[in-house]
Design an enzyme around this catalytic site. Structure first.
Site, PDB file in Angstrom:
ATOM      1  N   ASP A 100       1.910 -46.330 -28.432  1.00 41.84           N
ATOM      2  CA  ASP A 100       1.935 -47.689 -29.128  1.00 41.84           C
ATOM      3  C   ASP A 100       2.933 -48.508 -28.313  1.00 41.84           C
ATOM      4  O   ASP A 100       2.668 -48.760 -27.210  1.00 41.84           O
ATOM      5  CB  ASP A 100       2.770 -47.198 -30.480  1.00 41.84           C
ATOM      6  CG  ASP A 100       2.974 -48.431 -31.369  1.00 41.84           C
ATOM      7  OD1 ASP A 100       2.154 -48.976 -32.054  1.00 41.84           O
ATOM      8  OD2 ASP A 100       4.231 -48.805 -31.422  1.00 41.84           O
ATOM      9  N   HIS A 297      -4.160 -43.841 -35.669  1.00 42.37           N
ATOM     10  CA  HIS A 297      -3.075 -44.505 -34.746  1.00 42.37           C
ATOM     11  C   HIS A 297      -2.145 -43.404 -34.003  1.00 42.37           C
ATOM     12  O   HIS A 297      -1.605 -43.725 -32.868  1.00 42.37           O
ATOM     13  CB  HIS A 297      -2.353 -45.641 -35.358  1.00 42.37           C
ATOM     14  CG  HIS A 297      -1.541 -46.438 -34.306  1.00 42.37           C
ATOM     15  ND1 HIS A 297      -1.656 -47.163 -32.970  1.00 42.37           N
ATOM     16  CD2 HIS A 297      -0.085 -46.459 -34.342  1.00 42.37           C
ATOM     17  CE1 HIS A 297      -0.759 -47.612 -32.498  1.00 42.37           C
ATOM     18  NE2 HIS A 297       0.197 -47.187 -33.177  1.00 42.37           N
TER      19      HIS A 297
END
Length: 318
Positions: A100, A297
């Site tokens: 991320d 994610h």
């Protein structure tokens, strides 16, 4: 081999790290809204494979320093933190791996300090070289009447007012919204956008936690942010224009060290940047592998076994 917690005094700041194993140094950098704990399933595996795995709390998170000045969270400061951590372990170089925001921090650490970071692994967010239009202008133009979450995070105190009254509940919803097994239906409102006068939380799915997240895991994350608040974490988003200015001399630059990319087939962060992946022959000329896994994610938590295997293969190839 047990994990050891340490507080490093680096450049006038404190950086909390969790270390496991011995051997070549591998620095693990988390994203938003997480902590060193997001690497809990990688630390013992990398240690067993013969590496000194070190997961840090990025400044603003966990037990690391939380400067009050929002400008103290610019990318150059985070790169400096990473270099100082390597030096504090008595090493001249390390492999850096990030997820991320940590992927962007890792990539730009490798770009700016190629002698220190000899290889780089990127999870979920593809490498995009510095340059191009000013970020605030790009994000302001997204959404078609709704506000993109990055723009929503810009004003000091705004997102904090949404999150901090119920940190645990907000985190549960955010993690669920971006996890493959708890994502809302395809026709549900996109959780990356905010309706006029609304909040992000209104877009989160409700119900069971994602399979990778136990109640104890959620308690850990919640306790960290209940202690620290969210301002330090959110200040990373509030420096994107500063980063654009600071890194202007690197506009369009490739990362020449060996690299690895892992993304999720159901992760918007990966899919939105498919053009960046297409450009890898130019921007990551020594890419050893680019793998898309069936997940959302939180790739190293949703698919830990596959991620661990690919990371060890990458490290062993160096």
């Amino acid at each position: 081999m047990t994990a050891k917690h340490r507080i490093l005094e680096v450049g006038g700041e404190r950086i909390h790290v969790v270390e496991q194993g011995s051997g070549p140094l591998v620095l693990l950098v988390h994203g938003f809204p997480e902590s060193w704990y997001s690497w809990r399933r990688q630390l013992p595996v990398l240690a067993t494979a013969g590496y000194r795995a070190v997961a840090l709390d990025v400044r603003g998170y966990g037990r690391s320093s939380k400067p009050q000045d929002p400008a103290a969270y610019r990318m150059l400061d985070l790169i400096s933190d990473n270099v100082s951590v390597v030096r504090a372990f008595g090493e001249s170089s390390a492999v850096i791996i990030g997820h991320d925001w940590g992927a962007t921090i890792a990539a730009q650490s490798a770009l700016v300090e190629p002698e220190v970071f000899r290889a780089v692994g990127l999870l979920s967010v593809p490498y995009t070289p510095p340059g191009g239009p000013r970020p605030s202008e790009v994000f302001a133009g997204m959404g078609g009447g709704q506000e993109f979450y990055v723009s929503y995070f810009q004003r000091l105190g705004r997102a904090e007012a949404e999150i901090e009254p119920d940190v645990r509940g907000w985190l549960a919803g955010f993690y669920s919204a971006l996890s493959a097994d708890t994502m809302a239906a395809a026709d549900a409102p996109d959780p990356h956008f905010v309706a006029p006068g609304g909040t992000l939380r209104e877009r989160f799915p409700t119900g069971a936690l994602p399979s990778w997240l136990t109640q104890d895991d959620l308690d850990f994350y919640a306790a960290e942010f209940e202690r620290t608040g969210f301002t330090g974490a959110l200040n990373r988003y509030r420096n994107m224009d500063r980063d654009w200015e600071d890194l202007a001399t690197y506009a369009g630059s490739a990362i020449k060290q060996p690299s690895l990319f892992l993304g999720g087939t159901r992760d918007a962060s990966t899919m939105w940047l498919s053009d960046a992946m297409d450009a890898y022959p130019r921007t990551l000329p020594n890419l050893t592998g680019s793998h898309l896994l069936d997940c959302g994610h939180w790739i190293q938590q949703e698919r830990p076994d596959d991620v661990n295997r690919l990371l060890v293969e990458f490290l062993d190839s160096l």
